[in-house]
Write a protein that holds these residues in place. Structure first.
Motif, PDB file in Angstrom:
ATOM      1  N   ARG A 113       8.193  28.785  16.911  1.00  0.00           N
ATOM      2  CA  ARG A 113       7.550  28.141  15.771  1.00  0.00           C
ATOM      3  C   ARG A 113       8.399  28.291  14.503  1.00  0.00           C
ATOM      4  NH1 ARG A 113       1.251  28.958  13.684  1.00  0.00           N
ATOM      5  NH2 ARG A 113       1.489  27.833  11.710  1.00  0.00           N
ATOM      6  N   ALA A 114       8.487  27.200  13.750  1.00  0.00           N
ATOM      7  CA  ALA A 114       9.245  27.231  12.492  1.00  0.00           C
ATOM      8  C   ALA A 114       8.604  26.261  11.505  1.00  0.00           C
ATOM      9  CB  ALA A 114      10.695  26.848  12.731  1.00  0.00           C
ATOM     10  N   ASP A 115       8.683  26.594  10.226  1.00  0.00           N
ATOM     11  CA  ASP A 115       8.267  25.659   9.187  1.00  0.00           C
ATOM     12  C   ASP A 115       9.400  24.659   9.006  1.00  0.00           C
ATOM     13  OD1 ASP A 115       5.874  26.923   8.856  1.00  0.00           O
ATOM     14  OD2 ASP A 115       6.509  28.113   7.127  1.00  0.00           O
ATOM     15  N   PHE A 116       9.128  23.428   9.361  1.00  0.00           N
ATOM     16  CA  PHE A 116      10.158  22.413   9.528  1.00  0.00           C
ATOM     17  C   PHE A 116      10.418  21.611   8.251  1.00  0.00           C
ATOM     18  CE2 PHE A 116      10.977  18.162  11.900  1.00  0.00           C
ATOM     19  CZ  PHE A 116      12.347  18.282  11.729  1.00  0.00           C
ATOM     20  N   LEU A 117       9.342  21.047   7.672  1.00  0.00           N
ATOM     21  CA  LEU A 117       9.478  20.115   6.552  1.00  0.00           C
ATOM     22  C   LEU A 117       8.412  20.342   5.501  1.00  0.00           C
ATOM     23  CD1 LEU A 117       9.885  16.888   8.722  1.00  0.00           C
ATOM     24  CD2 LEU A 117      11.746  18.119   7.600  1.00  0.00           C
ATOM     25  N   GLY A 118       8.593  19.698   4.349  1.00  0.00           N
ATOM     26  CA  GLY A 118       7.582  19.670   3.304  1.00  0.00           C
ATOM     27  C   GLY A 118       7.412  18.238   2.811  1.00  0.00           C
ATOM     28  N   ASN A 119       6.350  18.004   2.030  1.00  0.00           N
ATOM     29  CA  ASN A 119       6.083  16.657   1.539  1.00  0.00           C
ATOM     30  C   ASN A 119       5.362  16.735   0.205  1.00  0.00           C
ATOM     31  OD1 ASN A 119       6.031  13.805   1.629  1.00  0.00           O
ATOM     32  ND2 ASN A 119       5.550  13.822   3.821  1.00  0.00           N
ATOM     33  N   VAL A 120       5.097  15.572  -0.382  1.00  0.00           N
ATOM     34  CA  VAL A 120       4.431  15.468  -1.683  1.00  0.00           C
ATOM     35  C   VAL A 120       3.234  14.536  -1.534  1.00  0.00           C
ATOM     36  CG1 VAL A 120       4.701  14.699  -4.072  1.00  0.00           C
ATOM     37  CG2 VAL A 120       6.585  15.868  -2.918  1.00  0.00           C
ATOM     38  N   LEU A 121       2.129  14.887  -2.195  1.00  0.00           N
ATOM     39  CA  LEU A 121       0.904  14.092  -2.124  1.00  0.00           C
ATOM     40  C   LEU A 121       0.858  13.109  -3.294  1.00  0.00           C
ATOM     41  CD1 LEU A 121      -1.716  14.001  -0.340  1.00  0.00           C
ATOM     42  CD2 LEU A 121      -2.792  15.412  -2.109  1.00  0.00           C
ATOM     43  N   VAL A 122       0.628  11.818  -2.982  1.00  0.00           N
ATOM     44  CA  VAL A 122       0.648  10.795  -4.031  1.00  0.00           C
ATOM     45  C   VAL A 122      -0.535   9.834  -3.892  1.00  0.00           C
ATOM     46  CG1 VAL A 122       3.170  10.862  -4.212  1.00  0.00           C
ATOM     47  CG2 VAL A 122       2.089   9.198  -2.677  1.00  0.00           C
ATOM     48  N   VAL A 123      -0.776   9.106  -4.973  1.00  0.00           N
ATOM     49  CA  VAL A 123      -1.743   8.005  -4.966  1.00  0.00           C
ATOM     50  C   VAL A 123      -0.938   6.710  -4.960  1.00  0.00           C
ATOM     51  CG1 VAL A 123      -3.692   6.901  -6.130  1.00  0.00           C
ATOM     52  CG2 VAL A 123      -3.361   9.382  -6.328  1.00  0.00           C
ATOM     53  N   VAL A 124      -1.309   5.794  -4.072  1.00  0.00           N
ATOM     54  CA  VAL A 124      -0.623   4.510  -4.004  1.00  0.00           C
ATOM     55  C   VAL A 124      -1.605   3.375  -4.280  1.00  0.00           C
ATOM     56  CG1 VAL A 124       1.193   5.237  -2.430  1.00  0.00           C
ATOM     57  CG2 VAL A 124      -0.953   4.391  -1.493  1.00  0.00           C
ATOM     58  N   ALA A 125      -1.049   2.266  -4.717  1.00  0.00           N
ATOM     59  CA  ALA A 125      -1.808   1.038  -4.946  1.00  0.00           C
ATOM     60  C   ALA A 125      -1.020  -0.102  -4.317  1.00  0.00           C
ATOM     61  CB  ALA A 125      -1.993   0.799  -6.447  1.00  0.00           C
ATOM     62  N   PRO A 126      -1.668  -1.230  -4.038  1.00  0.00           N
ATOM     63  CA  PRO A 126      -0.917  -2.377  -3.522  1.00  0.00           C
ATOM     64  C   PRO A 126       0.191  -2.778  -4.492  1.00  0.00           C
ATOM     65  CG  PRO A 126      -3.280  -2.741  -3.310  1.00  0.00           C
ATOM     66  CD  PRO A 126      -3.111  -1.510  -4.150  1.00  0.00           C
ATOM     67  N   LYS A 127       1.286  -3.270  -3.982  1.00  0.00           N
ATOM     68  CA  LYS A 127       2.409  -3.679  -4.822  1.00  0.00           C
ATOM     69  C   LYS A 127       1.983  -4.721  -5.853  1.00  0.00           C
ATOM     70  CE  LYS A 127       6.957  -3.122  -5.231  1.00  0.00           C
ATOM     71  NZ  LYS A 127       7.605  -1.806  -5.344  1.00  0.00           N
ATOM     72  N   SER A 128       1.001  -5.542  -5.482  1.00  0.00           N
ATOM     73  CA  SER A 128       0.540  -6.621  -6.359  1.00  0.00           C
ATOM     74  C   SER A 128      -0.424  -6.149  -7.450  1.00  0.00           C
ATOM     75  CB  SER A 128      -0.153  -7.709  -5.527  1.00  0.00           C
ATOM     76  OG  SER A 128      -1.260  -7.148  -4.824  1.00  0.00           O
ATOM     77  N   SER A 129      -0.855  -4.878  -7.384  1.00  0.00           N
ATOM     78  CA  SER A 129      -1.830  -4.361  -8.347  1.00  0.00           C
ATOM     79  C   SER A 129      -1.254  -4.335  -9.765  1.00  0.00           C
ATOM     80  CB  SER A 129      -2.260  -2.949  -7.944  1.00  0.00           C
ATOM     81  OG  SER A 129      -3.067  -2.356  -8.936  1.00  0.00           O
ATOM     82  N   LYS A 130      -2.120  -4.578 -10.745  1.00  0.00           N
ATOM     83  CA  LYS A 130      -1.704  -4.489 -12.147  1.00  0.00           C
ATOM     84  C   LYS A 130      -1.583  -3.031 -12.609  1.00  0.00           C
ATOM     85  CE  LYS A 130      -3.795  -8.907 -13.481  1.00  0.00           C
ATOM     86  NZ  LYS A 130      -4.795  -9.580 -14.359  1.00  0.00           N
ATOM     87  N   LEU A 131      -2.184  -2.133 -11.821  1.00  0.00           N
ATOM     88  CA  LEU A 131      -2.115  -0.708 -12.168  1.00  0.00           C
ATOM     89  C   LEU A 131      -0.710  -0.176 -11.935  1.00  0.00           C
ATOM     90  CD1 LEU A 131      -3.710   1.896 -12.942  1.00  0.00           C
ATOM     91  CD2 LEU A 131      -4.074   2.247 -10.479  1.00  0.00           C
ATOM     92  N   GLU A 132      -0.126   0.445 -12.955  1.00  0.00           N
ATOM     93  CA  GLU A 132       1.214   1.009 -12.829  1.00  0.00           C
ATOM     94  C   GLU A 132       1.202   2.532 -12.859  1.00  0.00           C
ATOM     95  OE1 GLU A 132       3.915  -0.589 -12.109  1.00  0.00           O
ATOM     96  OE2 GLU A 132       2.957  -2.564 -12.176  1.00  0.00           O
ATOM     97  N   LYS A 133       0.242   3.106 -13.588  1.00  0.00           N
ATOM     98  CA  LYS A 133       0.164   4.561 -13.686  1.00  0.00           C
ATOM     99  C   LYS A 133      -1.289   4.985 -13.781  1.00  0.00           C
ATOM    100  CE  LYS A 133       2.099   8.538 -16.160  1.00  0.00           C
ATOM    101  NZ  LYS A 133       2.988   8.979 -17.267  1.00  0.00           N
ATOM    102  N   LEU A 134      -1.687   5.906 -12.921  1.00  0.00           N
ATOM    103  CA  LEU A 134      -3.066   6.396 -12.889  1.00  0.00           C
ATOM    104  C   LEU A 134      -3.131   7.793 -13.489  1.00  0.00           C
ATOM    105  CD1 LEU A 134      -6.041   6.138 -11.866  1.00  0.00           C
ATOM    106  CD2 LEU A 134      -5.252   7.230  -9.744  1.00  0.00           C
ATOM    107  N   ALA A 135      -3.968   7.951 -14.496  1.00  0.00           N
ATOM    108  CA  ALA A 135      -4.205   9.280 -15.065  1.00  0.00           C
ATOM    109  C   ALA A 135      -5.297   9.968 -14.257  1.00  0.00           C
ATOM    110  CB  ALA A 135      -4.628   9.153 -16.526  1.00  0.00           C
ATOM    111  N   PHE A 136      -5.179  11.280 -14.102  1.00  0.00           N
ATOM    112  CA  PHE A 136      -6.181  12.031 -13.343  1.00  0.00           C
ATOM    113  C   PHE A 136      -7.364  12.390 -14.252  1.00  0.00           C
ATOM    114  CE2 PHE A 136      -2.501  13.177 -10.475  1.00  0.00           C
ATOM    115  CZ  PHE A 136      -2.971  12.431  -9.397  1.00  0.00           C
ATOM    116  N   THR A 137      -8.110  11.359 -14.660  1.00  0.00           N
ATOM    117  CA  THR A 137      -9.330  11.540 -15.447  1.00  0.00           C
ATOM    118  C   THR A 137     -10.441  10.750 -14.773  1.00  0.00           C
ATOM    119  OG1 THR A 137      -8.977   9.602 -16.869  1.00  0.00           O
ATOM    120  CG2 THR A 137      -7.963  11.688 -17.569  1.00  0.00           C
ATOM    121  N   LYS A 138     -11.678  11.122 -15.051  1.00  0.00           N
ATOM    122  CA  LYS A 138     -12.819  10.438 -14.427  1.00  0.00           C
ATOM    123  C   LYS A 138     -12.858   8.965 -14.809  1.00  0.00           C
ATOM    124  CE  LYS A 138     -15.740  14.549 -13.974  1.00  0.00           C
ATOM    125  NZ  LYS A 138     -17.036  15.196 -14.310  1.00  0.00           N
TER     126      LYS A 138
END
Length: 268
Positions: A112-137
């Motif tokens: 057993r070995a720790d092989f890789l790491g990753n990053v958690l993200v929020v995605v939107a459709p490419k066509s979405s007008k949203l460019e940046k999401l703030a983490f607020t309610k």
């Protein structure tokens, strides 16, 4: 005259036979040559597909060993191995799924070995007008609108577990929970967003990079969720030496470079 004809026939037959004998082995390769080619069966987290497919091709070119790979949610694969599914190598997107098999002595702990790491993200459709999401309610509520957030089921899929932990840490779980569309693996969640069937999705950065129809609109801070780690190990039932060769290749500098190129973090 008869004796001369007989002699001529005998000589002709001998020459033909010699020709057939000489050419036969070249024209007739062993019928089972392809069937006997070594293979290694790998059960791997769905988020690894693009990178692991590339690594599989490189490994086959180097070793002649072909990989048979099954991609799905990590815990679902662990349960299949527990039920007797034939797998030689297991690569999980979280420690919990590997721990589950380790607790049942279904992996070789010394591999057993720790092989890789990753990053958690929020995605939107490419066509979405949203460019940046703030983490607020307010921002999250507006971005969701009347749609859904696609991610893996937190009850069994690592990306969903990470997503829930991050949203709870940010105080946004109560806003997001009623709007989730849970899937059985991260690639299914990614596809919902890529097809514009969900305005948001929570996936790994490597998934987002693999799909041109989505864009990253937010990245979760690393301290909002457990570290995203991909353990790898041989199973207790691994056959032959092909699995060990694969493990050595994936953990080597050339092997890790394939995954690093597609956005995974790798240990040095």
């Amino acid at each position: 005259m008869i004796r001369l004809l007989t002699l001529a026939f005998t000589l002709t037959f001998s020459l033909v036979a010699a020709s057939v004998f000489a050419e036969g082995p070249v024209a007739s390769p062993p019928p089972n040559a392809q069937a006997s080619a070594p293979t290694v069966t790998v059960f791997a987290a769905a988020s690894l597909k693009n990178a692991l497919d590339t690594a599989a091709a490189a490994f086959k070119a180097k070793s002649g060993i072909e990989l048979k790979i099954s991609y799905a949610g990590s815990m679902a694969l662990a349960k299949q191995i527990e039920s007797g599914a034939p797998a030689d190598v297991f690569v999980s997107a979280d420690a919990a799924s590997m721990d589950y098999l380790a607790g049942k002595n279904l992996i070789r702990a010394d591999t057993r070995a720790d092989f890789l790491g990753n990053v958690l993200v929020v995605v939107a459709p490419k066509s979405s007008k949203l460019e940046k999401l703030a983490f607020t309610k307010d921002a999250l509520t507006q971005a969701i609108g009347s749609g859904k957030i696609a991610t893996g089921d937190p009850a069994s899929v690592p990306v969903g577990k990470y997503a829930k932990a991050a949203l709870e840490k940010l105080g946004l779980w109560s806003v997001a929970e009623p709007n989730f569309a849970f899937t059985d693996n991260v690639r299914a969640a990614l596809n919902f967003v890529a097809r514009d069937e969900a305005p948001l999705g929570i996936v790994y950065l490597t998934d987002a990079k693999s799909e041109p129809k989505v864009k990253v609109v937010a990245t979760f801070p690393a301290n909002t969720h457990p570290a995203i780690i991909y353990p790898i190990a041989l199973t207790a039932t691994a056959q032959g030496d092909g699995a060990a060769k694969l493990l050595s290749f994936l953990l080597s500098k050339p092997g890790k470079a394939i995954f690093a190129e597609q956005g995974f973090s790798v240990s040095r």
